[in-house]
Design a protein around this motif. Structure first.
Motif, mmCIF file in Angstrom:
data_model
loop_
_atom_site.group_PDB
_atom_site.id
_atom_site.type_symbol
_atom_site.label_atom_id
_atom_site.label_comp_id
_atom_site.label_asym_id
_atom_site.label_seq_id
_atom_site.Cartn_x
_atom_site.Cartn_y
_atom_site.Cartn_z
ATOM 1 N N THR A 46 -5.332 -29.583 -15.352
ATOM 2 C CA THR A 46 -6.301 -29.927 -14.220
ATOM 3 C C THR A 46 -7.115 -28.805 -13.888
ATOM 4 O O THR A 46 -7.202 -27.630 -14.424
ATOM 5 C CB THR A 46 -5.307 -30.149 -12.928
ATOM 6 O OG1 THR A 46 -4.576 -28.878 -12.553
ATOM 7 C CG2 THR A 46 -4.322 -31.191 -13.036
ATOM 8 N N GLU A 48 -8.370 -28.194 -10.358
ATOM 9 C CA GLU A 48 -8.557 -28.680 -8.859
ATOM 10 C C GLU A 48 -9.441 -28.319 -8.023
ATOM 11 O O GLU A 48 -10.154 -28.971 -7.053
ATOM 12 C CB GLU A 48 -7.174 -28.624 -8.433
ATOM 13 C CG GLU A 48 -6.212 -29.178 -8.766
ATOM 14 C CD GLU A 48 -6.238 -30.695 -8.351
ATOM 15 O OE1 GLU A 48 -6.370 -31.024 -7.246
ATOM 16 O OE2 GLU A 48 -5.685 -31.730 -8.885
ATOM 17 N N LYS A 52 -10.768 -32.375 -8.259
ATOM 18 C CA LYS A 52 -9.639 -32.514 -7.510
ATOM 19 C C LYS A 52 -9.006 -33.849 -7.872
ATOM 20 O O LYS A 52 -9.605 -35.045 -8.139
ATOM 21 C CB LYS A 52 -9.949 -32.416 -5.943
ATOM 22 C CG LYS A 52 -8.464 -32.436 -5.355
ATOM 23 C CD LYS A 52 -8.789 -32.159 -3.870
ATOM 24 C CE LYS A 52 -7.608 -32.147 -2.986
ATOM 25 N NZ LYS A 52 -6.852 -30.871 -3.472
ATOM 26 N N GLY A 53 -7.828 -33.945 -8.273
ATOM 27 C CA GLY A 53 -7.054 -35.189 -8.389
ATOM 28 C C GLY A 53 -7.246 -35.790 -10.115
ATOM 29 O O GLY A 53 -6.808 -37.039 -10.089
ATOM 30 N N GLU A 55 -6.762 -35.592 -13.944
ATOM 31 C CA GLU A 55 -5.866 -35.100 -15.137
ATOM 32 C C GLU A 55 -6.805 -35.177 -16.246
ATOM 33 O O GLU A 55 -7.543 -35.851 -16.586
ATOM 34 C CB GLU A 55 -4.816 -36.124 -15.295
ATOM 35 C CG GLU A 55 -3.756 -35.706 -16.539
ATOM 36 C CD GLU A 55 -2.607 -36.574 -16.775
ATOM 37 O OE1 GLU A 55 -1.892 -36.276 -17.753
ATOM 38 O OE2 GLU A 55 -2.228 -37.490 -15.829
ATOM 39 N N GLU A 143 -17.702 -36.241 -10.430
ATOM 40 C CA GLU A 143 -16.662 -36.905 -9.983
ATOM 41 C C GLU A 143 -16.519 -38.373 -10.453
ATOM 42 O O GLU A 143 -15.378 -39.012 -10.735
ATOM 43 C CB GLU A 143 -16.629 -36.816 -8.530
ATOM 44 C CG GLU A 143 -16.592 -35.390 -7.908
ATOM 45 C CD GLU A 143 -17.907 -34.921 -7.730
ATOM 46 O OE1 GLU A 143 -18.237 -33.956 -6.968
ATOM 47 O OE2 GLU A 143 -19.018 -35.356 -8.298
#
Length: 333
Positions: A46, A48, A52-53, A55, A143
């Motif tokens: 990760t 983070e 964030k979030g 894998e 993202e």
């Protein structure tokens, strides 16, 4: 064909691009000058702080050792802040043993020199130690790419075959790459749209609506084109992915840290506090200064850029700055 690629910079965009390259079957090493993200990526898969979030593939390997990152590589991808490009390039040259294709996905101008990133890389990495420099740029939030949302960008190089090489590295069913030979135009559009994104955020923070946002983006694109053409770019580049495409995504999304910074400025927050709390580089702030100075040198009219410059660097009140911008002498479009 599997390629060995070093990705320099473990921020959100660097990590997302590295993830995509691994998913395409390439051998990827992600370099960071800090040990903390290296340990997290290798042990927890990760990142983070930046994605964030998400894998990350277990095949993605991170390192803080530059020589280890670039050993036997076919390509090196720079995804570090503009202010770090020159120093990281110097570190690369000191340990580079192959002659890789150099790619960059950063956006901005160097302060003081006003040089584009490809110019810095060409200066710092001797031609005998590299292939051509290819620019990867377009409307893209890390993202969204990280969750395989459909994304399209441009790979630009004066040598079209090198641009096609980068196109082949990244192309898949969620990431589409177009080629272009106008490196100057692609880099200029990529850098300048961050200034307009600051303004778009400020417009929102002040409480103005869609009319104002559309006006700012449209006239902002006119400014970007004027300066780019004065520098030698192809005007058609600015209606492509790295021009209007990047402008749209950066001026309309909360994923854009430039938009978020502008929004907070419009709401009356202090710039230093905004930058301190952002957690990532807001390239539009330094680019505003470089673009303002370039416009002065080239005698290019850039009223929106000048207004944002006055707010950021001269402390002008945002509301008063917008009022003065609107009350300028009328002119033809």
């Amino acid at each position: 064909m599997q390629q060995k690629i070093a990705v320099l910079g473990p921020g959100s965009w660097g990590t997302a691009l590295a993830k995509s390259l691994v998913e395409n079957g390439h051998d990827v090493r992600l370099w960071s000058h800090k040990e903390e993200p290296v340990q997290e990526i290798n042990n927890k898969h990760t990142n983070e702080a930046y994605l964030k979030g998400i894998e990350l593939p277990k095949e993605l390997k991170a390192t803080s050792n530059m020589a280890e990152a670039v050993a036997d590589v076919d390509a090196v991808l720079f995804v570090v802040p503009t202010k770090a490009i020159r120093s990281v390039a110097k570190q690369l040259v000191a340990v580079l043993e192959t002659k890789p294709v150099i790619i960059h996905a950063s956006k901005g101008f160097e302060q003081e020199t006003h040089k584009r990133i490809s110019e810095i890389l060409e200066e710092e990495i001797p031609s005998e130690k590299r292939q051509n420099v290819v620019v990867l740029s377009g409307p893209s939030h890390a993202e969204e790419l990280a969750v395989r949302d459909i994304t399209t960008v441009t790979a630009a190089c004066e040598d079209l075959e090198q641009a096609k090489y980068v196109q082949d590295l990244f192309m898949n069913d969620y990431f589409r790459i177009y080629t272009n030979t106008d490196v100057l135009g692609v880099e200029t559009g990529a850098a300048l749209k961050n200034i307009i994104a600051l303004g778009s955020g400020a417009i929102h923070g002040l409480g103005f609506g869609d009319n104002a946002k559309a006006a700012l983006m449209t006239r902002g694109l006119a400014e970007i084109s004027r300066l780019g053409v004065a520098m030698g770019a192809d005007p058609l580049t600015f209606i492509g992915l790295s021009g209007v495409g990047d402008l749209i995504v950066t001026c309309t999304s909360v994923h854009s840290r430039n938009w978020r910074a502008g929004d907070l400025l419009g709401k009356g927050h202090n710039l230093d506090e905004i930058l301190e709390n952002m957690g990532m580089i807001v390239e539009g702030v330094s680019t505003t200064k470089a673009a303002y100075e370039l416009a002065q040198d080239l005698n290019v009219d850039m009223p929106i850029t000048e207004t944002i410059y006055n707010v950021i660097y001269k402390g002008q009140d945002v509301k008063e700055a917008v009022r003065q911008l609107m009350l300028r002498e009328g002119r033809s479009e």
